[in-house]
Scaffold this active site. Structure first.
Site, PDB file in Angstrom:
ATOM      1  CD  GLU A  78      98.221 -89.124  56.044  1.00  0.00           C
ATOM      2  OE1 GLU A  78      98.472 -90.051  55.043  1.00  0.00           O
ATOM      3  OE2 GLU A  78      98.190 -88.939  56.877  1.00  0.00           O
ATOM      4  NE  ARG A  79      95.549 -96.491  54.217  1.00  0.00           N
ATOM      5  CZ  ARG A  79      94.816 -97.127  54.855  1.00  0.00           C
ATOM      6  NH1 ARG A  79      95.625 -96.802  56.294  1.00  0.00           N
ATOM      7  NH2 ARG A  79      93.972 -97.439  55.414  1.00  0.00           N
ATOM      8  CG  HIS A  80      90.467 -91.243  49.804  1.00  0.00           C
ATOM      9  ND1 HIS A  80      89.546 -91.867  50.800  1.00  0.00           N
ATOM     10  CD2 HIS A  80      90.056 -90.528  49.362  1.00  0.00           C
ATOM     11  CE1 HIS A  80      88.254 -90.996  50.718  1.00  0.00           C
ATOM     12  NE2 HIS A  80      88.435 -90.118  49.734  1.00  0.00           N
ATOM     13  NE  ARG A 110      96.017 -83.139  57.332  1.00  0.00           N
ATOM     14  CZ  ARG A 110      95.006 -84.158  57.129  1.00  0.00           C
ATOM     15  NH1 ARG A 110      93.913 -83.043  55.801  1.00  0.00           N
ATOM     16  NH2 ARG A 110      94.896 -85.059  55.864  1.00  0.00           N
ATOM     17  CG  HIS A 113      99.453 -85.339  54.803  1.00  0.00           C
ATOM     18  ND1 HIS A 113      98.491 -85.083  55.486  1.00  0.00           N
ATOM     19  CD2 HIS A 113     100.174 -84.727  53.517  1.00  0.00           C
ATOM     20  CE1 HIS A 113      98.236 -83.262  54.159  1.00  0.00           C
ATOM     21  NE2 HIS A 113      99.136 -83.798  53.906  1.00  0.00           N
ATOM     22  N   GLY A 134      92.125 -88.011  56.581  1.00  0.00           N
ATOM     23  CA  GLY A 134      92.568 -88.601  54.959  1.00  0.00           C
ATOM     24  C   GLY A 134      92.380 -87.127  53.992  1.00  0.00           C
ATOM     25  CD1 TRP A 190      88.339 -82.974  61.687  1.00  0.00           C
ATOM     26  CD2 TRP A 190      88.782 -84.477  60.335  1.00  0.00           C
ATOM     27  NE1 TRP A 190      87.001 -82.323  61.192  1.00  0.00           N
ATOM     28  CE2 TRP A 190      86.776 -83.361  60.356  1.00  0.00           C
ATOM     29  CE3 TRP A 190      87.988 -85.650  60.056  1.00  0.00           C
ATOM     30  CZ2 TRP A 190      85.999 -83.849  59.146  1.00  0.00           C
ATOM     31  CZ3 TRP A 190      86.502 -85.832  58.766  1.00  0.00           C
ATOM     32  CH2 TRP A 190      85.911 -85.322  58.573  1.00  0.00           C
ATOM     33  NE  ARG A 221     101.844 -87.497  61.324  1.00  0.00           N
ATOM     34  CZ  ARG A 221     101.072 -88.535  61.295  1.00  0.00           C
ATOM     35  NH1 ARG A 221     101.785 -89.420  62.175  1.00  0.00           N
ATOM     36  NH2 ARG A 221      99.611 -88.890  61.575  1.00  0.00           N
ATOM     37  CG  HIS A 222      99.672 -82.506  59.346  1.00  0.00           C
ATOM     38  ND1 HIS A 222      99.185 -82.663  60.370  1.00  0.00           N
ATOM     39  CD2 HIS A 222     100.106 -83.504  58.363  1.00  0.00           C
ATOM     40  CE1 HIS A 222      98.359 -83.658  59.887  1.00  0.00           C
ATOM     41  NE2 HIS A 222      98.484 -83.733  58.829  1.00  0.00           N
ATOM     42  N   GLY A 223     101.724 -80.690  61.986  1.00  0.00           N
ATOM     43  CA  GLY A 223     101.091 -80.905  63.198  1.00  0.00           C
ATOM     44  C   GLY A 223      99.453 -80.478  63.254  1.00  0.00           C
TER      45      GLY A 223
END
Length: 252
Positions: A92-94, A65, A189, A26, A18, A12-14
């Site tokens: 990622e989920r919206h 990201r 994500h 999102g 945000w 999962r990205h760093g």
């Protein structure tokens, strides 16, 4: 006990800019924070280097990201020449109308319970994003997302609807590479990876939180069924603390 025939590494990205401000992100395309860049280097890449991990192909989303995290990892592992596939279905989920708002603020307005339902339930979506949202046009007009058809472009999503796009990509794009003997790295994500883990484990993961940056490995047998548990490349205490941080709505 089935014997492991394949394994896939996930990251999962760093921390993003945000994440740092505790905002629902999102599909808004923000970059990594300084801490996120450091984590990609000193947590993600460092853990993979310690394990002498090598890869033949990498998959990531179309969002910056995740791309930045992957770039840092591949540079550190001296693997910048391997093919990288950017797939929007790994985005990622919206978060719909929550996009751009502070999680703490939203909890104060709607109640902590409602916000956690939107964040963690399987099929309860937040309200859809409207053109009045300050980030609506930035998302719709993002050149990285231009190739997505109107009917596929979400205005809000749940874990369930995120899985409806992520799982076919896993089945159609990633599994064939794994079965073909490729060593595969997936950098994505929180929710897209939670959806994948739910599909792979076939388990209730509503309270399962994936930590940022800590790589994890899943082993599979010949028929791509999961063998054993998820292996995080960090000690249990570090993993637990990172999971708790993700679970929190936060006071920021």
């Amino acid at each position: 006990m089935h014997k492991a025939a394949y394994s896939v590494t996930f990251v999962r990205h760093g921390e993003s800019e945000w994440n740092k401000m505790n905002l629902f992100c999102g599909w808004h395309d923000v970059g990594l924070s300084e801490e996120g860049e450091w984590d990609a280097l000193e947590v993600s890449a460092a853990a993979l280097k310690r394990e002498n991990m090598r890869y033949d192909i990498a998959f990531t989303s179309c969002l910056r990201r995740a791309n930045q995290t992957l770039d840092i990892i591949l540079k550190e592992l001296h693997l910048t020449d391997i093919p990288v596939r950017q797939l929007w279905r790994l985005n990622e989920r919206h978060y719909g109308a929550l996009t751009g708002f502070n999680k703490r603020q939203m909890a104060d307005i709607y109640g902590e319970e409602q916000v956690q339902v939107w964040r963690r339930s399987f099929n309860v979506p937040p309200p859809a994003i409207e053109p009045a949202n300050p980030y609506y046009h930035a998302i719709k007009n993002n050149p990285r997302l231009r190739h997505i058809s109107e009917q596929d472009f979400p205005t809000t999503e749940t874990l369930e609807t995120t899985m409806e796009r992520v799982v076919p990509e896993w089945t159609d794009s990633i599994i064939p590479e794994v079965r073909g003997g490729k060593r595969v790295l997936v950098v994505a994500h929180g929710t897209s990876l939670r959806g994948l883990v739910k599909h792979i484990q076939d388990a209730d993961i509503m309270k399962f939180n994936l930590p940022n940056s800590i790589p994890f490995i899943i082993d599979f047998d010949e028929s791509m069924k999961m063998v054993g548990g998820i292996r995080f490349l960090a000690n249990d205490d570090t993993v637990l603390k990172a999971m708790e941080k993700v679970a929190s709505i936060g006071g920021k």
